[in-house]
Design an enzyme around this catalytic site. Structure first.
Site, PDB file in Angstrom:
ATOM      1  N   GLU A  91       6.984   9.602   5.325  1.00  0.00           N
ATOM      2  CA  GLU A  91       6.364  10.929   5.459  1.00  0.00           C
ATOM      3  C   GLU A  91       5.072  10.861   6.264  1.00  0.00           C
ATOM      4  O   GLU A  91       4.392   9.853   6.283  1.00  0.00           O
ATOM      5  CB  GLU A  91       5.941  11.463   4.093  1.00  0.00           C
ATOM      6  CG  GLU A  91       6.998  11.496   3.066  1.00  0.00           C
ATOM      7  CD  GLU A  91       6.432  11.869   1.688  1.00  0.00           C
ATOM      8  OE1 GLU A  91       7.096  11.573   0.702  1.00  0.00           O
ATOM      9  OE2 GLU A  91       5.322  12.448   1.609  1.00  0.00           O
ATOM     10  N   CYS A 104      -2.007  12.363   8.356  1.00  0.00           N
ATOM     11  CA  CYS A 104      -1.927  11.275   7.389  1.00  0.00           C
ATOM     12  C   CYS A 104      -0.591  10.566   7.609  1.00  0.00           C
ATOM     13  O   CYS A 104       0.460  11.194   7.521  1.00  0.00           O
ATOM     14  CB  CYS A 104      -2.015  11.879   5.983  1.00  0.00           C
ATOM     15  SG  CYS A 104      -1.720  10.700   4.664  1.00  0.00           S
ATOM     16  N   CYS A 111       6.066   0.551  -1.320  1.00  0.00           N
ATOM     17  CA  CYS A 111       4.822  -0.204  -1.480  1.00  0.00           C
ATOM     18  C   CYS A 111       5.001  -1.142  -2.661  1.00  0.00           C
ATOM     19  O   CYS A 111       5.723  -0.837  -3.601  1.00  0.00           O
ATOM     20  CB  CYS A 111       3.671   0.773  -1.776  1.00  0.00           C
ATOM     21  SG  CYS A 111       2.049  -0.019  -1.944  1.00  0.00           S
ATOM     22  N   CYS A 115       0.361   0.777  -8.154  1.00  0.00           N
ATOM     23  CA  CYS A 115      -0.644   1.635  -8.802  1.00  0.00           C
ATOM     24  C   CYS A 115       0.073   2.626  -9.724  1.00  0.00           C
ATOM     25  O   CYS A 115       1.064   3.234  -9.332  1.00  0.00           O
ATOM     26  CB  CYS A 115      -1.474   2.382  -7.756  1.00  0.00           C
ATOM     27  SG  CYS A 115      -2.391   1.285  -6.662  1.00  0.00           S
ATOM     28  N   CYS A 118       0.831   6.376  -8.675  1.00  0.00           N
ATOM     29  CA  CYS A 118       1.316   6.632  -7.321  1.00  0.00           C
ATOM     30  C   CYS A 118       2.839   6.666  -7.248  1.00  0.00           C
ATOM     31  O   CYS A 118       3.522   5.794  -7.779  1.00  0.00           O
ATOM     32  CB  CYS A 118       0.768   5.560  -6.388  1.00  0.00           C
ATOM     33  SG  CYS A 118       1.299   5.764  -4.687  1.00  0.00           S
ATOM     34  N   GLY A 158       2.512   3.378   1.523  1.00  0.00           N
ATOM     35  CA  GLY A 158       2.281   1.983   1.886  1.00  0.00           C
ATOM     36  C   GLY A 158       0.845   1.537   1.805  1.00  0.00           C
ATOM     37  O   GLY A 158      -0.078   2.341   1.717  1.00  0.00           O
ATOM     38  N   GLU A 159       0.666   0.215   1.819  1.00  0.00           N
ATOM     39  CA  GLU A 159      -0.662  -0.393   1.786  1.00  0.00           C
ATOM     40  C   GLU A 159      -0.905  -1.061   3.146  1.00  0.00           C
ATOM     41  O   GLU A 159      -0.307  -2.094   3.444  1.00  0.00           O
ATOM     42  CB  GLU A 159      -0.714  -1.408   0.627  1.00  0.00           C
ATOM     43  CG  GLU A 159      -1.894  -2.354   0.644  1.00  0.00           C
ATOM     44  CD  GLU A 159      -3.254  -1.668   0.718  1.00  0.00           C
ATOM     45  OE1 GLU A 159      -3.469  -0.641   0.044  1.00  0.00           O
ATOM     46  OE2 GLU A 159      -4.108  -2.162   1.483  1.00  0.00           O
ATOM     47  N   CYS A 332       1.814  12.448  -3.577  1.00  0.00           N
ATOM     48  CA  CYS A 332       1.975  11.607  -2.395  1.00  0.00           C
ATOM     49  C   CYS A 332       3.285  10.821  -2.502  1.00  0.00           C
ATOM     50  O   CYS A 332       3.570  10.221  -3.509  1.00  0.00           O
ATOM     51  CB  CYS A 332       0.813  10.612  -2.333  1.00  0.00           C
ATOM     52  SG  CYS A 332      -0.740  11.311  -2.903  1.00  0.00           S
TER      53      CYS A 332
HETATM   54  N1  SAH Z   1      -2.300   2.026  -0.242  1.00  0.00           N
HETATM   55  C1  SAH Z   1      -3.454   2.670   0.303  1.00  0.00           C
HETATM   56  C2  SAH Z   1      -3.160   3.944   1.043  1.00  0.00           C
HETATM   57  C3  SAH Z   1      -2.145   4.883   0.498  1.00  0.00           C
HETATM   58  S1  SAH Z   1      -2.531   5.883  -0.891  1.00  0.00           S
HETATM   59  C4  SAH Z   1      -4.485   2.876  -0.784  1.00  0.00           C
HETATM   60  O1  SAH Z   1      -4.227   2.542  -1.928  1.00  0.00           O
HETATM   61  O2  SAH Z   1      -5.577   3.328  -0.483  1.00  0.00           O
HETATM   62  C5  SAH Z   1      -3.776   7.008  -0.365  1.00  0.00           C
HETATM   63  C6  SAH Z   1      -4.687   7.442  -1.497  1.00  0.00           C
HETATM   64  O3  SAH Z   1      -4.029   8.337  -2.405  1.00  0.00           O
HETATM   65  C7  SAH Z   1      -5.177   6.264  -2.320  1.00  0.00           C
HETATM   66  O4  SAH Z   1      -6.528   6.440  -2.637  1.00  0.00           O
HETATM   67  C8  SAH Z   1      -4.307   6.379  -3.545  1.00  0.00           C
HETATM   68  O5  SAH Z   1      -4.853   5.689  -4.621  1.00  0.00           O
HETATM   69  C9  SAH Z   1      -4.218   7.877  -3.727  1.00  0.00           C
HETATM   70  N2  SAH Z   1      -3.122   8.342  -4.579  1.00  0.00           N
HETATM   71  C10 SAH Z   1      -1.900   7.814  -4.747  1.00  0.00           C
HETATM   72  N3  SAH Z   1      -1.179   8.538  -5.641  1.00  0.00           N
HETATM   73  C11 SAH Z   1      -1.966   9.542  -6.034  1.00  0.00           C
HETATM   74  C12 SAH Z   1      -1.818  10.616  -6.948  1.00  0.00           C
HETATM   75  N4  SAH Z   1      -0.689  10.793  -7.643  1.00  0.00           N
HETATM   76  N5  SAH Z   1      -2.851  11.450  -7.093  1.00  0.00           N
HETATM   77  C13 SAH Z   1      -4.008  11.277  -6.394  1.00  0.00           C
HETATM   78  N6  SAH Z   1      -4.217  10.293  -5.536  1.00  0.00           N
HETATM   79  C14 SAH Z   1      -3.218   9.416  -5.357  1.00  0.00           C
END
Ligand code: SAH
Length: 343
Positions: A91, A104, A111, A115, A118, A158-159, A332
């Site tokens: 996406e 974005c 990934c 987390c 996520c 992704g990271e 996301c």
């Molecule tokens: N992997 C990278 C980039 C992708 S996530 C990272 O961790 O930064 C982009 C951002 O969205 C990150 O700060 C992540 O922690 C946050 N994120 C992921 N899922 C989310 C959710 N359900 N609600 C709010 N923020 C979220």
């Protein structure tokens, strides 16, 4: 076959020389790819038919299939679902701010960081994206919308630090002045905190902004929501953040997903003030986007506003991430999940 967009200007020159072609052809091709976003070698009309044929025999020029575009009625945000050449999906989200169009993009299919809040990580990592596949997200959005993208955030699926070489190659390609010529200042790489990657990025000579997904101010609490905290302590993270500032002159910003009953107390505020204050770091608060599978909720609006106000009173520059395209959003990474019906 390698996608020709993957090649830096210098690499393109070298490969053309090996084909007995003149070096100035590199400029022409690079411009067709990165300024005019062509989808076929035959559109490179100032090249001979013979060279176009040779290129198409040696390189691919991948175009993402647009599987779905959702447009928000509220604010014009567009969410794109792309089908890649192997049938996988990623996406990208296009948002309009007063200072321009921001996109974005995703850096991996899935990934592996796990987390807890996520959606993108639920099915694990499928594969890395190539730099060409990252570029193609930008270029196909430009083709579809007819407008330039002014800033890019690597905050999709992704990271980026887990796909370091391709992420850096993407930045070098899109900032090349002979091509798209985006300023590094208009690119943000977001990471969950892979310390070696952050330390390496500090030395790359790129002017990109680093966003650190902090989400908790003690190791104990961070471990509960981010498995990566088992590998790196907050102290190690802050050392890397300081190095990043020292080497690049760019202040790191902290992402902080507010989760009701998990990280929204006064103690958390005090911790954030301690970490962000002396470093002059901006704090971006994201009321957690509920993911059905995760059972985490955002705090009440008043809690979110209080959290921000209390940070500001302590001199911290804090924003609440605008919830763009909420009407088309899942959390996301959810559009891809919907299509794949992942476990
Ligand atoms: N992997 C990278 C980039 C992708 S996530 C990272 O961790 O930064 C982009 C951002 O969205 C990150 O700060 C992540 O922690 C946050 N994120 C992921 N899922 C989310 C959710 N359900 N609600 C709010 N923020 C979220």
């Amino acid at each position: 076959m390698k996608d020709i967009k993957e090649l830096t200007f210098e690499e393109l020159k070298t490969e053309l020389a090996a084909m007995d072609e003149k070096p100035f052809r590199a400029g022409q091709i690079f411009s067709w790819l990165h300024k005019r976003f062509v989808t076929d070698f035959d559109q490179m009309t100032d090249l001979s038919i013979g060279l176009r044929k040779k290129l198409s025999e040696n390189y691919s020029l991948t175009v993402h299939e647009l599987e779905e575009v959702q447009v928000s009625k509220a604010d014009g945000t567009r969410k794109y679902l792309f089908k890649l050449c192997d049938g996988e999906f990623v996406e990208a989200v296009r948002m309009i701010y007063h200072h321009g169009v921001s996109l974005c993009i995703s850096s991996q299919v899935g990934c592996r960081q796990g987390c807890r809040f996520c959606a993108s990580t639920l099915g694990g990592l499928v594969r890395n994206l190539t730099a060409a596949e990252m570029l193609e997200q930008v270029y196909s959005v430009i083709r579809e919308s007819g407008e330039r993208v002014d800033s890019i955030v690597m905050m999709g699926i992704g990271e980026p630090m887990d796909n370091y070489d391709e992420a850096v190659r993407f930045v070098r390609l899109i900032t090349d002045e002979r091509g798209y010529d985006l300023s590094g200042r208009n690119i943000t790489i977001s990471s969950c905190g892979l310390v070696p990657g952050i330390r390496k990025l500090a030395e790359e000579g790129l002017k990109v902004t680093l966003a650190l997904s902090l989400h908790a101010v003690s190791d104990e609490k961070r471990k509960k929501i981010m498995p990566v905290a088992e590998r790196f302590t907050i102290e190690e993270l802050m050392d890397a953040v300081d190095l990043y500032f020292e080497k690049t002159g760019r202040r790191v910003s902290f992402e902080y997903a507010l989760i009701a009953g998990v990280n929204d107390t006064d103690e958390d505020i005090a911790g954030l003030v301690r970490l962000a204050g002396s470093r002059g770091c901006h704090v971006n608060l994201i009321p957690v986007n509920p993911v059905t599978e995760r059972g985490m909720k955002e705090p009440d609006r008043t809690v979110v506003l209080n959290f921000k106000n209390k940070l500001e009173k302590k001199g911290i520059n804090a924003t609440i991430r605008r919830e763009m395209g909420r009407d088309i959003d899942g959390a996301c990474g959810q559009l891809r999940r919907k299509h794949r019906e992942l476990p």
